[in-house]
Design a protein around this motif. Sequence first.
Motif, short mmCIF file in Angstrom:
data_model
loop_
_atom_site.label_atom_id
_atom_site.label_comp_id
_atom_site.label_asym_id
_atom_site.label_seq_id
_atom_site.Cartn_x
_atom_site.Cartn_y
_atom_site.Cartn_z
N SER A 96 0.85 -1.02 0.33
CA SER A 96 0.21 -0.17 -0.10
C SER A 96 0.83 1.26 -0.34
O SER A 96 0.62 2.58 -0.57
CB SER A 96 -0.52 0.06 1.05
OG SER A 96 -0.60 -0.08 2.36
N GLU A 97 2.12 1.63 0.03
CA GLU A 97 2.89 2.20 1.10
C GLU A 97 3.89 2.44 -0.88
O GLU A 97 4.90 2.91 -0.36
CB GLU A 97 3.66 2.28 1.81
CG GLU A 97 2.26 2.78 2.87
CD GLU A 97 1.50 3.76 3.15
OE1 GLU A 97 2.71 5.26 2.43
OE2 GLU A 97 0.93 3.86 3.05
N THR A 98 4.01 1.34 -1.51
CA THR A 98 4.94 1.10 -2.68
C THR A 98 4.38 0.84 -3.67
O THR A 98 3.57 0.37 -3.84
CB THR A 98 6.24 0.50 -2.23
OG1 THR A 98 6.97 1.03 -3.03
CG2 THR A 98 5.71 -0.98 -1.90
N ASP A 99 5.06 0.96 -5.14
CA ASP A 99 4.49 0.06 -5.78
C ASP A 99 5.95 -0.40 -6.75
O ASP A 99 7.06 -0.33 -5.76
CB ASP A 99 4.55 1.20 -7.01
CG ASP A 99 3.50 2.20 -6.79
OD1 ASP A 99 2.60 1.44 -6.98
OD2 ASP A 99 2.83 2.68 -6.91
N ASP A 100 5.76 -1.86 -7.26
CA ASP A 100 6.66 -2.44 -7.86
C ASP A 100 7.92 -1.15 -8.88
O ASP A 100 7.39 -0.27 -9.02
CB ASP A 100 6.24 -3.63 -9.21
CG ASP A 100 6.66 -4.29 -9.10
OD1 ASP A 100 6.47 -5.74 -9.48
OD2 ASP A 100 8.33 -4.10 -10.54
N ASN A 141 0.96 -8.17 -8.79
CA ASN A 141 1.23 -9.31 -9.99
C ASN A 141 1.10 -8.52 -11.72
O ASN A 141 1.81 -8.18 -12.10
CB ASN A 141 0.36 -9.72 -9.85
CG ASN A 141 -1.28 -10.14 -10.13
OD1 ASN A 141 -1.46 -8.78 -9.76
ND2 ASN A 141 -2.36 -10.55 -10.25
N ASN A 142 -0.21 -7.83 -11.50
CA ASN A 142 -0.05 -6.96 -13.15
C ASN A 142 0.83 -6.14 -13.21
O ASN A 142 1.72 -6.10 -14.17
CB ASN A 142 -1.62 -6.00 -13.08
CG ASN A 142 -2.37 -7.00 -13.90
OD1 ASN A 142 -2.27 -8.14 -13.44
ND2 ASN A 142 -4.09 -6.50 -14.29
N GLN A 143 1.52 -5.38 -12.24
CA GLN A 143 2.57 -4.74 -11.77
C GLN A 143 3.73 -4.79 -12.29
O GLN A 143 4.58 -4.52 -13.13
CB GLN A 143 3.69 -3.96 -10.09
CG GLN A 143 1.26 -2.50 -10.32
CD GLN A 143 1.69 -1.42 -9.93
OE1 GLN A 143 3.22 -1.31 -8.82
NE2 GLN A 143 0.95 -1.30 -8.24
N ARG A 144 3.62 -5.94 -12.33
CA ARG A 144 5.67 -7.10 -12.17
C ARG A 144 5.15 -7.40 -13.49
O ARG A 144 6.34 -7.01 -14.86
CB ARG A 144 6.22 -8.01 -11.32
CG ARG A 144 6.88 -8.92 -11.26
CD ARG A 144 7.62 -7.71 -11.63
NE ARG A 144 8.97 -7.24 -10.79
CZ ARG A 144 9.64 -7.75 -10.32
NH1 ARG A 144 10.03 -8.99 -10.32
NH2 ARG A 144 9.60 -6.41 -9.42
N SER A 145 3.96 -7.46 -14.34
CA SER A 145 3.99 -8.28 -15.51
C SER A 145 4.29 -7.36 -16.71
O SER A 145 5.28 -7.70 -17.40
CB SER A 145 2.22 -9.21 -15.79
OG SER A 145 2.82 -10.60 -14.77
N VAL A 146 3.94 -6.31 -16.88
CA VAL A 146 4.37 -5.15 -17.56
C VAL A 146 4.75 -4.17 -17.23
O VAL A 146 5.99 -4.46 -18.27
CB VAL A 146 3.30 -3.73 -17.03
CG1 VAL A 146 3.85 -2.00 -17.44
CG2 VAL A 146 2.01 -4.26 -17.32
N ALA A 147 6.71 -4.75 -15.91
CA ALA A 147 7.11 -4.21 -16.07
C ALA A 147 8.71 -5.67 -16.47
O ALA A 147 8.72 -4.64 -17.76
CB ALA A 147 8.14 -4.37 -14.57
N LEU A 148 8.06 -6.38 -16.93
CA LEU A 148 8.80 -7.37 -17.54
C LEU A 148 9.25 -7.69 -18.93
O LEU A 148 9.78 -7.41 -19.65
CB LEU A 148 8.64 -8.91 -17.44
CG LEU A 148 9.16 -9.27 -15.67
CD1 LEU A 148 8.63 -10.57 -15.30
CD2 LEU A 148 10.64 -9.12 -15.28
N PHE A 149 7.97 -6.86 -19.55
CA PHE A 149 6.99 -6.01 -20.76
C PHE A 149 8.17 -5.36 -20.93
O PHE A 149 8.25 -5.60 -22.25
CB PHE A 149 5.78 -6.81 -20.70
CG PHE A 149 5.02 -6.45 -22.00
CD1 PHE A 149 4.81 -7.76 -22.88
CD2 PHE A 149 4.48 -5.70 -22.96
CE1 PHE A 149 4.63 -7.76 -24.07
CE2 PHE A 149 3.61 -5.51 -23.76
CZ PHE A 149 3.93 -6.77 -24.50
#
Length: 511
Positions: free
Chosen positions: A172-176, A371-379
């Motif tokens: 809640s206090e950070t993002d990927d 999980n969406n954040q990391r998937s997009v980051a890898l993409f």
Amino acid sequence: MYENMIEIDRGASESLQMQVRRQMAIAIVNRQFPPNEPLPSVRRLAADIKVSVTTVVMVYKALMRDGFVVSRDRSGYFVNPDVLADPGHALESADLADDAAPSARVDYAKFFRGRSFDRQRVVKPADSLVRYRYPFACGLIDPSLFPVAQWRECVRDAVGVVGVGNCATDFSETDDQMLIEQLIQRVLARRGIVARPDEILVTVGGQQALYIAMRLLLAPGETLGVEDPGYPDVVNMARIEGINVRRLPVDRWGLVLSERLKRCKCLFVTPSHQFPTTVTMPLARKTRLLELTTKRGQFVIEDDYEAEISFNKTPPRALKSLDRWGNVIYVGGLSKSLLQGLRLGYLVADREFIREARALRHYMLRHPPVNNQRSVALFLQRGYFDRFVAKLTAIYSRRCDVMHEALERHFPGGAVKPEYGGAIIWLELPEDVDAAVLHDLVEPDGVFFETGGFTFSDERSNRNHVRLGYSVIDESLIAEGIDRIAGAVPGARAAAPAPPGDRSMDPVRGD
């Protein structure tokens, strides 16, 4: 398992058989039983609700007679699919409707009267990609163009040991952090924006980013300036929050820098790709807008939707890239260049603003979908995003040319060809044509488009404007679809007074 679905009252005047029959029928029409799976066996149901096997046998026979269930040899009882098509009639025919309806319920229509969130808005059919042969829908991605194999690879890697660990912790206090780095390097840099990690907040789509920015910048009774025509959801959000809305005229270069801006505490603008006209604000006007708002102490929310799809090798600089004072709050998103359902947007602003935005997001969305954040980051990191956007841009550019040529044949001078890019053409129909009537005329022929909706403050101007998207329609079908729209125009001629103005996109005024 069925004790809470079927409640037995042994002290009631109603027989046990009728109690079970009535509640089973109601459960069936309420779709509590899967239609393609067998209903509970006689012995199991009898054991669960503690009645005799004979009672359950009589119940199933009655339900078959009333048409609620069917029997299949050696497979048991199943829900009759016919009863789901008209459940109300089925209950009435079985003389169960009166018992099924509660004697009194809360009247929520009355409860929300005068303060409803259910306002007029443009909504695309969820099945528009399969229902229509000519889907001129806006804001969607053609799934046949999406690199499924590369995306599957990134999703698989995102749910490894580290990914699962992230999902199990408090974000809640950070993002990927990988996503933040990739946004800085691969997305914001192309827009000329320099941002530190603590100046970025990831949101669930650009819409949430807009809402957060508005809530933080404006209090009830203060005034938000919105382009006219402009994005109707922003107008709705402002009014829901008790924020005054002042409509600001637009010309062929975007927002007009008139005296009307003075009375606004904050402005909502789409300078690079104006919604809905698609015109681009020139650099000189962007610079002047920043000078005026800085001098007056005004804030600017910049919505840079469709920013990645640029037909020019060097896209126009974002307003945020010119901001030296810090009054521009930048809203971006990847829904228009990845997939709509991923819901990934972001805010870019001063770190103190982002600190407050993160706190507000905490109460709206306790734990973002990392999980969406990391998937997009890898993409992004693996270069798949850049390649996909390049592919989309080339395809959209060709489709745009084909559509504009077709529109010029039927509506000369009425279509505004995007000078920046994106996936939409804004069309002004002849003054006496009603776009809503036209929409209804061509829909049976498999044609879908969006009307001007509620983009203008003057309702008369909404009547004869259309948004035509080319992101999901095959290039070979564009001209044919436009032909069908043009062919239906005579039937959509309106008897009401024509909207004011000519076709030159002079400023449209209104509050």
